[in-house]
Design an enzyme around this catalytic site. Structure first.
Site, mmCIF file in Angstrom:
data_model
loop_
_atom_site.group_PDB
_atom_site.id
_atom_site.type_symbol
_atom_site.label_atom_id
_atom_site.label_comp_id
_atom_site.label_asym_id
_atom_site.label_seq_id
_atom_site.Cartn_x
_atom_site.Cartn_y
_atom_site.Cartn_z
ATOM 1 N N PRO A 30 32.377 25.238 133.609
ATOM 2 C CG PRO A 30 32.214 22.969 134.146
ATOM 3 C CD PRO A 30 31.393 24.152 133.721
ATOM 4 C CB CYS A 31 37.846 27.093 132.991
ATOM 5 S SG CYS A 31 36.986 28.417 133.861
#
Length: 444
Positions: free
Chosen positions: A93-94
């Site tokens: 996840p960013c």
């Protein structure tokens, strides 16, 4: 052998696989998926569907290869079953590192980057490939990145970071991605980062002309639009379940799209015409999901056949959150050549000798706290001088990702000791579990 080149036995385990951007690129590079783990059911269905219909897996192989659920949940899969796999890959996840977010890093319940590094210590893959947003490359995360390099060095890997631009590999989009590649020592000396293409990618207008031509507008207007859309696209933003419907990104991106004659406030069901009403009497159509997929790199002989399942918003998020397949393929080819020892030998850069954050380096492992003044003196003596304001700034950043213990001395000075890493590393009692359960319906 289905799903991979006949002469390649290389296998990959992919975490946070999404709808298959990285999966497709790695398969085209000659890897076969032993497992792909993905949280979102829509994306997992898309990946299974294309493993069968594009990559030649049979139905049972595809069902076994794609696992749905929280990748960090031991009930979902058992990493020990995949020890010594050739490649562990993922686009974790960013939001923990995104400049558009709060950059909580290790304090964000969605952060799985450090966990993936620890996972490599369990599985012991020959190579590790992780990609994330450009924000992770910034000064805010020098300590975080230093910790990652040091941990991988302890596990016997030679690791390197590099910021890559998707347009350097034939994708008509900026899309900078910060990539970590680590290989076991015997393979690391054969690894070379892929060389950027010498030719520029097509402009948005050139790339989408045939799709736009399906709409109900004149050849003259179409020509004018193609001429206006004469650059590459800003970064496609997939968003998350916390976000509303599909659109093409934040305010700055919308302005860039408007300059190219694209209405970025939404995604259309069809090319210009009755169901894309903003085009009526105007020159700014919305894009369709098919157009966005092409901008993301799903085009050309190797990548065009991928089909996205679900409703429009679900399809758009799958596309927008993906790693462009051509970039993944280029990295996959470079890793494969290293694992097969086909590339030329090169000098190794020892991870232990790379200093990204000198303040982290001098505090790591110390038993006695240090004042800022003591740090400035020690850094000057070590050949990496920093002024007091810079040391203080780095301490603030470290405090976001590590327990930073502060002791007030009798003379009024504060001394600092570096405590534990706050990131989720697989701990059963970590706050990540509770926060993840609370926000599960909004995490994608």
């Amino acid at each position: 052998m289905s799903g991979a080149a006949e002469d390649s036995p290389l296998e990959v385990v992919e975490i946070c696989a999404g709808a298959g951007g990285q999966s497709l690129g790695l398969e085209r590079a000659g890897f076969r998926h032993r497992l792909a783990v993905e949280l979102d059911e829509h994306a997992a269905r898309t990946l299974r569907h294309n493993l069968v219909n594009v990559l030649g897996y049979d139905e049972k192989e595809a069902e076994d290869a794609v696992c749905v659920g929280d990748v960090a949940d031991p009930e979902v899969w058992n990493p020990r079953e995949y020890e010594n796999v050739d490649l562990l890959a993922g686009g974790v996840p960013c939001p923990p590192f995104s400049i558009a977010g709060k950059q909580l890093g290790a304090s964000d319940e969605r952060d799985l980057f450090a966990w993936a590094v620890e996972l490599s210590g369990q599985i012991k893959p020959k190579a590790l490939l992780l990609e994330n947003v450009k924000g992770l490359s910034g000064n805010r995360f020098t300590g975080y990145r230093q910790h990652v390099l040091d941990r991988l060095q302890e596990y016997g890997y030679i690791a390197e970071w590099r910021l890559l631009q998707a347009d350097q590999f034939g994708v008509s989009q900026l899309r900078p991605r910060f990539v970590l590649i680590a290989l076991q020592r015997e393979y690391a000396e054969y690894f070379h980062w892929p060389e950027p293409h010498t030719e520029h990618p097509p402009t948005v207008g050139e790339l989408l002309r045939d799709l736009m031509a399906r709409g109900n507008w004149s050849e003259e207007k179409l020509d004018a639009w193609v001429k206006q859309a004469d650059g590459i696209a800003p970064t496609i933003v997939g968003g998350s379940k916390k976000h509303g419907g599909a659109d093409l990104g934040p305010r700055r991106a919308k302005a860039a799209w408007a300059a190219m004659g694209v209405d970025a406030l939404g995604v259309a069901d069809d090319p210009p015409g009755p169901t894309n009403p903003r085009v009526e009497g105007a020159v700014s159509p919305m894009l369709t999901t098919e157009m966005v997929a092409r901008i993301q790199g799903w085009h050309g002989d190797e990548f065009a056949e991928w089909e996205f399942l679900g409703r429009k918003t679900a399809r758009y998020r799958q596309i927008g959150n993906a790693f462009p397949p051509p970039v993944a393929r280029a990295l996959g080819v470079a890793i494969k050549r290293a694992l097969l020892k086909e590339a030329d030998l090169r000098p190794l850069v020892e991870a232990s000798k790379v200093t990204l954050d000198p303040v982290y380096k001098i505090l790591r492992g110390r038993k006695r706290p240090m004042t800022v003044e003591q740090m400035v003196v020690k850094l000057a003596g070590s050949g990496t001088p920093l002024e007091q304001p810079e040391v203080e700034r780095r301490l603030v950043h470290l405090g976001h990702d590590f327990e930073l213990i502060q002791n007030l001395r009798s003379n009024g000075e504060t001394a600092f000791l570096l405590g534990g890493f706050k990131a989720f590393l697989g701990q059963e009692d970590h706050q990540r579990h509770e926060l993840f359960a609370q926000h599960r319906s909004k995490i994608s």
